[in-house]
Design a protein around this motif. Structure first.
Motif, PDB file in Angstrom:
ATOM      1  N   THR A 112       0.846  -1.194   0.000  1.00  0.00           N
ATOM      2  CA  THR A 112       0.000   0.000   0.000  1.00  0.00           C
ATOM      3  C   THR A 112       0.881   1.243   0.000  1.00  0.00           C
ATOM      4  N   THR A 113       0.380   2.363  -0.469  1.00  0.00           N
ATOM      5  CA  THR A 113       1.134   3.628  -0.484  1.00  0.00           C
ATOM      6  C   THR A 113       1.357   4.123   0.935  1.00  0.00           C
ATOM      7  N   ALA A 114       2.444   4.869   1.080  1.00  0.00           N
ATOM      8  CA  ALA A 114       2.769   5.393   2.421  1.00  0.00           C
ATOM      9  C   ALA A 114       1.728   6.373   2.909  1.00  0.00           C
ATOM     10  N   ASP A 115       1.172   7.149   1.985  1.00  0.00           N
ATOM     11  CA  ASP A 115       0.175   8.135   2.371  1.00  0.00           C
ATOM     12  C   ASP A 115      -1.189   7.480   2.376  1.00  0.00           C
ATOM     13  N   SER A 116      -1.655   7.132   3.548  1.00  0.00           N
ATOM     14  CA  SER A 116      -2.957   6.490   3.674  1.00  0.00           C
ATOM     15  C   SER A 116      -4.015   7.452   4.210  1.00  0.00           C
ATOM     16  N   GLY A 117      -3.680   8.748   4.236  1.00  0.00           N
ATOM     17  CA  GLY A 117      -4.612   9.733   4.763  1.00  0.00           C
ATOM     18  C   GLY A 117      -5.650  10.128   3.737  1.00  0.00           C
ATOM     19  N   PRO A 118      -6.344  11.253   3.974  1.00  0.00           N
ATOM     20  CA  PRO A 118      -7.379  11.709   3.045  1.00  0.00           C
ATOM     21  C   PRO A 118      -6.777  12.150   1.718  1.00  0.00           C
ATOM     22  N   TRP A 119      -7.592  12.222   0.708  1.00  0.00           N
ATOM     23  CA  TRP A 119      -7.141  12.602  -0.631  1.00  0.00           C
ATOM     24  C   TRP A 119      -6.758  14.075  -0.646  1.00  0.00           C
ATOM     25  N   ARG A 120      -5.591  14.412  -1.336  1.00  0.00           N
ATOM     26  CA  ARG A 120      -5.104  15.789  -1.399  1.00  0.00           C
ATOM     27  C   ARG A 120      -4.754  16.143  -2.834  1.00  0.00           C
ATOM     28  N   HIS A 121      -4.784  17.498  -3.122  1.00  0.00           N
ATOM     29  CA  HIS A 121      -4.303  17.989  -4.412  1.00  0.00           C
ATOM     30  C   HIS A 121      -2.781  17.986  -4.419  1.00  0.00           C
ATOM     31  N   ASP A 122      -2.207  17.804  -5.598  1.00  0.00           N
ATOM     32  CA  ASP A 122      -0.760  17.893  -5.736  1.00  0.00           C
ATOM     33  C   ASP A 122      -0.332  19.349  -5.559  1.00  0.00           C
ATOM     34  N   ALA A 123       0.737  19.601  -4.763  1.00  0.00           N
ATOM     35  CA  ALA A 123       1.178  20.974  -4.454  1.00  0.00           C
ATOM     36  C   ALA A 123       1.615  21.728  -5.699  1.00  0.00           C
ATOM     37  N   THR A 124       2.273  21.062  -6.652  1.00  0.00           N
ATOM     38  CA  THR A 124       2.729  21.721  -7.884  1.00  0.00           C
ATOM     39  C   THR A 124       1.551  22.221  -8.697  1.00  0.00           C
ATOM     40  N   ASP A 125       0.493  21.414  -8.772  1.00  0.00           N
ATOM     41  CA  ASP A 125      -0.703  21.817  -9.517  1.00  0.00           C
ATOM     42  C   ASP A 125      -1.368  23.026  -8.884  1.00  0.00           C
ATOM     43  N   LEU A 126      -1.411  23.069  -7.553  1.00  0.00           N
ATOM     44  CA  LEU A 126      -2.037  24.200  -6.867  1.00  0.00           C
ATOM     45  C   LEU A 126      -1.231  25.482  -7.082  1.00  0.00           C
ATOM     46  N   ALA A 127       0.108  25.354  -7.047  1.00  0.00           N
ATOM     47  CA  ALA A 127       0.943  26.526  -7.254  1.00  0.00           C
ATOM     48  C   ALA A 127       0.752  27.110  -8.636  1.00  0.00           C
ATOM     49  N   GLU A 128       0.662  26.265  -9.624  1.00  0.00           N
ATOM     50  CA  GLU A 128       0.465  26.716 -10.992  1.00  0.00           C
ATOM     51  C   GLU A 128      -0.913  27.328 -11.160  1.00  0.00           C
ATOM     52  N   LEU A 129      -1.890  26.806 -10.477  1.00  0.00           N
ATOM     53  CA  LEU A 129      -3.256  27.310 -10.598  1.00  0.00           C
ATOM     54  C   LEU A 129      -3.406  28.680  -9.966  1.00  0.00           C
ATOM     55  N   PHE A 130      -2.785  28.889  -8.793  1.00  0.00           N
ATOM     56  CA  PHE A 130      -2.976  30.170  -8.082  1.00  0.00           C
ATOM     57  C   PHE A 130      -1.813  31.152  -8.300  1.00  0.00           C
ATOM     58  N   GLY A 131      -0.837  30.782  -9.112  1.00  0.00           N
ATOM     59  CA  GLY A 131       0.227  31.698  -9.486  1.00  0.00           C
ATOM     60  C   GLY A 131       1.185  32.049  -8.384  1.00  0.00           C
ATOM     61  N   GLY A 132       1.553  31.146  -7.577  1.00  0.00           N
ATOM     62  CA  GLY A 132       2.480  31.419  -6.483  1.00  0.00           C
ATOM     63  C   GLY A 132       3.005  30.147  -5.880  1.00  0.00           C
ATOM     64  N   THR A 133       3.817  30.348  -4.836  1.00  0.00           N
ATOM     65  CA  THR A 133       4.358  29.177  -4.131  1.00  0.00           C
ATOM     66  C   THR A 133       3.522  28.919  -2.902  1.00  0.00           C
ATOM     67  N   LEU A 134       3.121  27.705  -2.731  1.00  0.00           N
ATOM     68  CA  LEU A 134       2.256  27.354  -1.590  1.00  0.00           C
ATOM     69  C   LEU A 134       3.080  26.628  -0.521  1.00  0.00           C
TER      70      LEU A 134
END
Length: 382
Positions: free
Chosen positions: A360-382
């Motif tokens: 199983t994957t190490a991250d077994s928590g809730p589903w999350r957005h990829d940080a790179t995708d969010l940065a590109e979407l909002f035009g900054g570094t998150l």
């Protein structure tokens, strides 16, 4: 339910049929099988013979006439235990026959056997009605228009669930009774003669029916093409069926054991003197001995099922070739053999459960957005 009626239903399980009459073969043209020895009235024998001749004139095979004869004899024996004649039988008598067949011999008759019994009686009483004999109303009830379930169905319309006719039993589509390899090895180890080994090997490799094989002569073996010729049960056409090299080898050993046989004579003979052609009853006796020794319940038709299942599940053999070997009229009859065997299915599922599960994957928590995708979407570094 009234007390007398409840007692009557309970008494059905204890009924032992009268042993009057028997089914015998004849040499009469148009009447290969005959019911004789019915108590008190020879007129009943005459009317049964007339009915069988009617079937024969309609191109029914000798095996069909034999089957109908046994069903009619069972009906006469059942009525004799109740002190009733065939021409005053009622729907209640038919109902009680069905109940008795369901309970008889501990496990009862198979549903298909009960349905066949009802079909024979229905046709018999229809024949008598055309002659102005028998009861006014056919004692075998018919549902709807009196035709078989799903008969005359328009293929452009979807199937609709049709009720079964009264007293007709539910027939479950059971998988073919194919024999496992280890059981076949035990069967061959228990056989006593080359004749018996040749018989079983032929049944297994060709899938022919019991009486088809026993009716062969020396002319029906094509050693060069490794095939045998048989007269098919249904069409009564002469057809060639491929046989395995092992089956032909056992056949040659069997023929070498005995005296030379003329080509035109029957192929299968008894081993004891005086020698006579081998009959179906003798092969059944052979199988009974085998079942008793091995603790099995094998039937002769199981060998046909085994051959059909092996061929149908071989990806290198087209299903139409399997149909030709089995001599089925409809491809749908052959297709029923294309199904997984229960033991094979259990083995595969067991292997699935025992197979190691993927990590199983190490991250077994809730589903999350990829940080790179969010940065590109909002035009900054998150």
């Amino acid at each position: 339910m009234a007390r007398n009626e409840a007692q009557s239903v309970a008494d059905l399980s204890s009924i032992v049929l009268s042993r009057i009459g028997e089914v015998v073969s004849t040499t009469y043209p148009g009447l290969p099988w005959h019911v004789e020895g019915l108590a008190k009235s020879e007129d009943d024998v005459v009317l049964i013979d007339d009915f069988l001749r009617e079937l024969s004139a309609n191109d029914c095979s000798a095996q069909t006439l034999r089957s109908y004869s046994f069903d009619l004899l069972r009906w006469w024996r059942f009525l004799a235990t109740r002190g009733r004649r065939w021409d005053v039988a009622t729907r209640t008598d038919v109902r009680d026959l069905v109940l008795w067949m369901r309970q008889a011999r501990i496990k009862g008759y198979r549903p298909a056997t009960i349905n066949h019994q009802l079909s024979v009686l229905s046709v018999f009483y229809e024949h008598q009605a055309r002659l102005g004999a028998g009861p006014v109303i056919n004692p075998v009830p018919a549902g709807g228009a009196g035709i078989r379930r799903y008969a005359r169905h328009n293929p452009l319309e979807e199937y609709r669930l049709q009720p079964r006719q009264p007293y007709r039993q539910r027939v479950v589509d059971c998988p073919p009774r194919a024999l496992p390899d280890d059981v076949i090895e035990r069967i061959f180890a228990s056989l006593r003669s080359n004749r018996d080994r040749a018989l079983i090997a032929m049944y297994l490799s060709t899938g022919v029916r019991a009486n088809e094989l026993l009716g062969m002569t020396g002319r029906d073996v094509d050693w060069g093409n490794q095939a045998i010729g048989v007269i098919s049960k249904g069409t009564r056409a002469y057809q060639w069926v491929p046989a395995s090299p092992d089956a032909l080898t056992w056949l040659r050993l069997y023929l070498n054991d005995g005296p030379p046989q003329p080509v035109g004579e029957r192929l299968w003979w008894t081993l004891r003197e005086p020698r006579r052609p081998l009959e179906y009853s003798a092969v059944r006796a052979l199988l009974r001995r085998t079942n008793k020794a091995l603790g099995t319940g094998i039937t002769l038709h199981d060998f046909r099922h085994t051959c059909a299942t092996r061929l149908a599940n071989d990806p290198s053999i087209p299903i139409t070739d399997v149909q030709a070997v089995l001599r089925h009229v409809h491809l749908s009859t052959t297709a029923r053999y294309i199904r997984p065997q229960t033991q094979d299915m259990i083995s595969r599922v067991r292997e699935h459960h025992q197979r190691p599960k993927p990590n199983t994957t190490a991250d077994s928590g809730p589903w999350r957005h990829d940080a790179t995708d969010l940065a590109e979407l909002f035009g900054g570094t998150l």
